[in-house]
Design a protein around this motif. Sequence first.
Motif, PDB file in Angstrom:
ATOM      1  N   ASP A 128       0.835  -1.213   0.000  1.00 51.14           N
ATOM      2  CA  ASP A 128       0.000   0.000   0.000  1.00 51.14           C
ATOM      3  C   ASP A 128       0.866   1.257   0.000  1.00 51.14           C
ATOM      4  O   ASP A 128       0.595   2.234  -0.704  1.00 51.14           O
ATOM      5  CB  ASP A 128      -0.937   0.001   1.219  1.00 51.14           C
ATOM      6  N   ARG A 129       1.940   1.219   0.825  1.00 51.29           N
ATOM      7  CA  ARG A 129       2.815   2.386   0.921  1.00 51.29           C
ATOM      8  C   ARG A 129       3.532   2.641  -0.406  1.00 51.29           C
ATOM      9  O   ARG A 129       3.632   3.762  -0.877  1.00 51.29           O
ATOM     10  CB  ARG A 129       3.823   2.177   2.063  1.00 51.29           C
ATOM     11  N   TYR A 130       4.006   1.541  -1.021  1.00 47.63           N
ATOM     12  CA  TYR A 130       4.727   1.660  -2.295  1.00 47.63           C
ATOM     13  C   TYR A 130       3.817   2.273  -3.359  1.00 47.63           C
ATOM     14  O   TYR A 130       4.212   3.181  -4.088  1.00 47.63           O
ATOM     15  CB  TYR A 130       5.232   0.285  -2.763  1.00 47.63           C
ATOM     16  N   VAL A 131       2.572   1.770  -3.444  1.00 46.56           N
ATOM     17  CA  VAL A 131       1.633   2.251  -4.463  1.00 46.56           C
ATOM     18  C   VAL A 131       1.342   3.738  -4.261  1.00 46.56           C
ATOM     19  O   VAL A 131       1.340   4.533  -5.216  1.00 46.56           O
ATOM     20  CB  VAL A 131       0.321   1.422  -4.428  1.00 46.56           C
ATOM     21  N   THR A 132       1.130   4.135  -2.995  1.00 48.83           N
ATOM     22  CA  THR A 132       0.844   5.542  -2.701  1.00 48.83           C
ATOM     23  C   THR A 132       2.022   6.434  -3.101  1.00 48.83           C
ATOM     24  O   THR A 132       1.867   7.443  -3.796  1.00 48.83           O
ATOM     25  CB  THR A 132       0.545   5.712  -1.195  1.00 48.83           C
ATOM     26  N   TYR A 133       3.241   6.051  -2.662  1.00 48.98           N
ATOM     27  CA  TYR A 133       4.442   6.833  -2.977  1.00 48.98           C
ATOM     28  C   TYR A 133       4.639   6.927  -4.492  1.00 48.98           C
ATOM     29  O   TYR A 133       4.943   7.999  -5.025  1.00 48.98           O
ATOM     30  CB  TYR A 133       5.686   6.198  -2.345  1.00 48.98           C
ATOM     31  N   ALA A 134       4.470   5.775  -5.196  1.00 48.33           N
ATOM     32  CA  ALA A 134       4.694   5.755  -6.649  1.00 48.33           C
ATOM     33  C   ALA A 134       3.670   6.645  -7.362  1.00 48.33           C
ATOM     34  O   ALA A 134       4.006   7.377  -8.304  1.00 48.33           O
ATOM     35  CB  ALA A 134       4.596   4.320  -7.171  1.00 48.33           C
ATOM     36  N   ASP A 135       2.427   6.614  -6.884  1.00 52.94           N
ATOM     37  CA  ASP A 135       1.362   7.415  -7.494  1.00 52.94           C
ATOM     38  C   ASP A 135       1.681   8.914  -7.384  1.00 52.94           C
ATOM     39  O   ASP A 135       1.604   9.670  -8.357  1.00 52.94           O
ATOM     40  CB  ASP A 135       0.031   7.086  -6.798  1.00 52.94           C
ATOM     41  N   PHE A 136       2.103   9.351  -6.154  1.00 48.05           N
ATOM     42  CA  PHE A 136       2.432  10.775  -5.948  1.00 48.05           C
ATOM     43  C   PHE A 136       3.696  11.149  -6.725  1.00 48.05           C
ATOM     44  O   PHE A 136       3.817  12.257  -7.250  1.00 48.05           O
ATOM     45  CB  PHE A 136       2.599  11.072  -4.444  1.00 48.05           C
TER      46      PHE A 136
ATOM     47  N   ASN B 102      11.211   9.371  -3.962  1.00 41.88           N
ATOM     48  CA  ASN B 102      12.120   8.548  -4.769  1.00 41.88           C
ATOM     49  C   ASN B 102      13.014   7.690  -3.865  1.00 41.88           C
ATOM     50  O   ASN B 102      13.211   6.501  -4.109  1.00 41.88           O
ATOM     51  CB  ASN B 102      12.968   9.445  -5.672  1.00 41.88           C
ATOM     52  N   GLU B 103      13.530   8.317  -2.782  1.00 41.21           N
ATOM     53  CA  GLU B 103      14.409   7.578  -1.855  1.00 41.21           C
ATOM     54  C   GLU B 103      13.650   6.428  -1.188  1.00 41.21           C
ATOM     55  O   GLU B 103      14.173   5.320  -1.032  1.00 41.21           O
ATOM     56  CB  GLU B 103      14.969   8.531  -0.795  1.00 41.21           C
ATOM     57  N   GLU B 104      12.418   6.709  -0.764  1.00 43.51           N
ATOM     58  CA  GLU B 104      11.612   5.668  -0.107  1.00 43.51           C
ATOM     59  C   GLU B 104      11.304   4.517  -1.075  1.00 43.51           C
ATOM     60  O   GLU B 104      11.368   3.349  -0.708  1.00 43.51           O
ATOM     61  CB  GLU B 104      10.284   6.264   0.411  1.00 43.51           C
ATOM     62  N   LEU B 105      10.979   4.876  -2.328  1.00 36.20           N
ATOM     63  CA  LEU B 105      10.673   3.838  -3.322  1.00 36.20           C
ATOM     64  C   LEU B 105      11.907   2.986  -3.617  1.00 36.20           C
ATOM     65  O   LEU B 105      11.814   1.765  -3.766  1.00 36.20           O
ATOM     66  CB  LEU B 105      10.168   4.491  -4.616  1.00 36.20           C
TER      67      LEU B 105
ATOM     68  N   LYS C 276      14.288   2.246  -1.615  1.00 38.57           N
ATOM     69  CA  LYS C 276      14.558   1.317  -0.499  1.00 38.57           C
ATOM     70  C   LYS C 276      13.875  -0.035  -0.750  1.00 38.57           C
ATOM     71  O   LYS C 276      14.365  -1.071  -0.330  1.00 38.57           O
ATOM     72  CB  LYS C 276      14.016   1.890   0.817  1.00 38.57           C
ATOM     73  N   ILE C 277      12.732   0.026  -1.422  1.00 42.20           N
ATOM     74  CA  ILE C 277      11.999  -1.215  -1.715  1.00 42.20           C
ATOM     75  C   ILE C 277      12.516  -1.851  -3.016  1.00 42.20           C
ATOM     76  O   ILE C 277      12.651  -3.066  -3.126  1.00 42.20           O
ATOM     77  CB  ILE C 277      10.479  -0.927  -1.817  1.00 42.20           C
ATOM     78  N   GLU C 278      12.867  -1.004  -3.999  1.00 40.02           N
ATOM     79  CA  GLU C 278      13.238  -1.514  -5.321  1.00 40.02           C
ATOM     80  C   GLU C 278      14.655  -2.085  -5.378  1.00 40.02           C
ATOM     81  O   GLU C 278      14.913  -3.083  -6.046  1.00 40.02           O
ATOM     82  CB  GLU C 278      13.110  -0.392  -6.368  1.00 40.02           C
ATOM     83  N   LYS C 279      15.578  -1.436  -4.672  1.00 44.75           N
ATOM     84  CA  LYS C 279      16.989  -1.808  -4.828  1.00 44.75           C
ATOM     85  C   LYS C 279      17.307  -3.257  -4.439  1.00 44.75           C
ATOM     86  O   LYS C 279      18.029  -3.931  -5.161  1.00 44.75           O
ATOM     87  CB  LYS C 279      17.883  -0.813  -4.080  1.00 44.75           C
ATOM     88  N   PRO C 280      16.780  -3.752  -3.284  1.00 43.46           N
ATOM     89  CA  PRO C 280      17.100  -5.156  -2.953  1.00 43.46           C
ATOM     90  C   PRO C 280      16.686  -6.138  -4.050  1.00 43.46           C
ATOM     91  O   PRO C 280      17.268  -7.204  -4.195  1.00 43.46           O
ATOM     92  CB  PRO C 280      16.296  -5.416  -1.668  1.00 43.46           C
ATOM     93  N   ALA C 281      15.672  -5.774  -4.853  1.00 45.97           N
ATOM     94  CA  ALA C 281      15.183  -6.672  -5.914  1.00 45.97           C
ATOM     95  C   ALA C 281      15.879  -6.425  -7.244  1.00 45.97           C
ATOM     96  O   ALA C 281      15.631  -7.133  -8.217  1.00 45.97           O
ATOM     97  CB  ALA C 281      13.680  -6.494  -6.081  1.00 45.97           C
TER      98      ALA C 281
END
Length: 640
Positions: A500-508, A530-533, A535-540
């Motif tokens: 939910d957090r990722y979708v909200t951040y990406a949308d904004f 961008n920094e928050e997103l 954090k989720i994207e980089k490990p993958a």
Amino acid sequence: MSIFDHVQNRYEKVQQEEMSLQEYLELCRSDPSAYASAPERMLQAIGEPEVIDTAKDPRLSRIFTNKVIRRYPAFSEFYGMEEAIEQIVAYFRHAAQGLEERKQILYLLGPVGGGKSSLAERLKLLMERVPFYAIKGSPVYESPLGLFSPEEDGELLEKEYGIPQRYLKSVMSPWAAKRLKEYGGDISKFRVVKLYPSRLNQIAVSKTEPGDENNQDISSLVGKVDIRQLELYSQDDPDAYSFSGGLCKANQGLMEFVEMFKAPIKVLHPLLTATQEGNYNPTEGMGAIPFDGIILAHSNESEWQQFRNNRNNEAFLDRVYIVKVPYCLRVSEEIKIYKKLLEHSSLDQAPCAPDTLRMLAQFSVLSRLKEPENSSIYSKMRVYDGENLKDTDPKAKSIQEYRDAAGVDEGMDGLSTRFAFKILSKVFNFDTHEIAANPVHLLYVLEQRLEQEQLPKETHDRYLRFIKEFLAPRYVDFIGKEIQTAYLESYSEYGQNIFDRYVTYADFWIQDQEYRDPETGELFNRQSLNEELEKIEKPAGISNPKDFRHEVVNFVLRARAQNNGMNPSWQSYEKLKGVIEKKMFANTEELLPVISFNAKASANDQRKHEDFVARMVDRGYTEKQVRLLSEWYLRVRKSQ
């Protein structure tokens, strides 16, 4: 009903019913099954299929390319064999219609341990279900219609009793001809019996095997003279003849010829006349013996190729209806085969850790597939199982492209189900204190067995590559997720929060707007989002975050429209699910105090550890397996 009554009833059901020839003909008038041919009775035993429109099921539509397929309840345990079974049923359907197939030998061609013998046994079992009518006392169970001449009596029989003339095709046996002579031509003296085919009593079902090549003769098929009778009868008298051959016993039924092409060609000649003309010659100077049944043969491909390449066998090749029975090429169906085999053993109740059967099935299927060009064989295996790899492997091709490139012989070699089950037996008995199976022991047993098999170097290296490149690394991920899931009590909730957090951040971020967290009041500008997103994207290892974010937001917006404005489950979008799992499971260090089996520093850690073990046991592991797999996982992670 007691077991004794049950057996008694079954025995009474198949007892002979006797009637006069006149009564039999009256029965034919009202019941066409009284004169049905063997293929017609087989079709009746197989029954009506379940028709499945695969277009309505996403997985099946990918496997069967939206075709309408038929599944037969009589063959429900034969997993992944839809094509072979449909061909077998088509053979019986065409033979029942009186087409060319009724003159052909049904030949199952396939690799060792692929299910040919099991199919043959099932067909013999089905043959036993529908009764047939024969002249009482006939040693070859011949049809009462054989007493009539097709040319002279056919028209009259059709007019009076409604029996189509095509059913009057068999000759009278020498035994019946002698009886007719004794009766002075009065056919009403013949009696008719209703019989059930029987494997046990060799009634209309028989099995023939090739004997020693040097002394085998045609008597195994056509019978021979009984020397004990020669003091009473002359050598060419039917009563001196022993109708003990496979063709004699299987008249009006089914004859199975095991490993047919191992027999010398001279032994196979009676099969040609039996199928083409409906009769064959005995070894003595008697008249022809009738045959109106099914000949079922099977052997391995090497024998078939050898036989086919011999130009002298051309007449025979034209009379063979080939059904290929390859190994199973779908992982989920292969797993069902293992489960069926386990059900018939004492290992059925033994613990089997999650992913054990899947890993063995993947290894077996990989060994049977032909390596594709410009694509991974592992992806090909998944596509064959009906998975959609559009989002996860852009190089994956469609099932039809893979099949076209592989040719018609795919699945005709590789490791057999029998080999896989031997491996499974070893895995279950690997631990001396606990009869149970797990993937770590499976990996070890597989490697050991490959060394012992003395395979060609190229094949050995290929199989070893499957273990090192596909199975082991993916199992590290799998058991990692299992451990982490058991560690995180609120695993699903945690994943949904990240989603939910990722979708909200990406949308904004896409809209280039600032976002204020409603709970904390914290303000995120585009840079912070961008920094928050990341954090989720980089490990993958997301290589193109901009496109990825657009894709995810578009998917969620479409899903919300169908879900009353609510976000979908975090597991609904395969790509993002993988990204979130990588984020959740990136940090192994915090797991160590809980999942390791060392002495615990505090009572709180001990309680967490016990809860973790309990949750793993709920997921299908034994306590011993939890210890073994956790320690293995930590050791592998440390070495990576």
